[in-house]
Design a protein around this motif. Sequence first.
Motif, short mmCIF file in Angstrom:
data_model
loop_
_atom_site.label_atom_id
_atom_site.label_comp_id
_atom_site.label_asym_id
_atom_site.label_seq_id
_atom_site.Cartn_x
_atom_site.Cartn_y
_atom_site.Cartn_z
N GLN A 62 0.82 -1.21 0.00
CA GLN A 62 0.00 0.00 0.00
C GLN A 62 0.86 1.26 0.00
N CYS B 186 5.01 7.86 3.95
CA CYS B 186 3.76 7.12 4.10
C CYS B 186 3.82 6.35 5.43
N ARG C 221 1.29 4.25 -2.93
CA ARG C 221 1.10 5.67 -2.65
C ARG C 221 2.33 6.49 -3.03
#
Length: 236
Positions: free
Chosen positions: A126, A207, A130
């Motif tokens: 994930q 992130c 991003r």
Amino acid sequence: MNDADVSQQIQQMVRFINQEAEEKANEISISAEEEFNIEKLQLVEAQKKKIRQEYEKKEKQVEVRKKIEYSMQLNASRIKVLQAQDDIVNHMKEEGAKELLKASHHNFFGHHHHEYKKLLKDLIIQCLLRLKEPSVLLRCREEDLHMVESVLDDARDEYAEKAKVHAPEILVDKDIFLPPAPSGDDHHGPHCSGGVVLASRDGKIVCENTLDARLEVAFRKKLPEIRKWLFGKVGA
């Protein structure tokens, strides 16, 4: 005209003057009394008006004070209710954090071990999706290092397949780790319940995909629903 007539006329004039004087004095006395009564009545009415105004002023002050006291009591009650609601909501959040610790607890022969390993891989993927960077820096807890390294290749390949790009370079920071899990009931110091943090090599894009950060985001997003479920319209 003899002396007797003169004397009689003088007496008549004296009586007339005395009568006129008495009547005038009587008129003056009556007029003075009327003026006194009028002035006295005006003073009494003015004093009555002043007393009424003072009473109305004090009555309004008492009414305003009552409203202020009621408003303060009402606000104090509302604050107590809101504080009690916040305490319940924060308790739920703390219980959620404890459940996260169970999910990241390392038991190599238990169910949580495989679940958390898969979760780490998904969190890494994930972050890569991003960031979309060809080279990234990864940080994790020291206790998660071995497990993170074991899923890096799979995470890199799955990301490359999903994003249709070359597999990125992932450098694991082994000098600076995320804080360890909280010990006991101490949830206020620096701690991390698990997960990872990825950043571009220049550090400009970060992130944060720790379990604590995910809990915070989910909790903040669901807070209106949680309040409505717990407290109905009052807490919504």
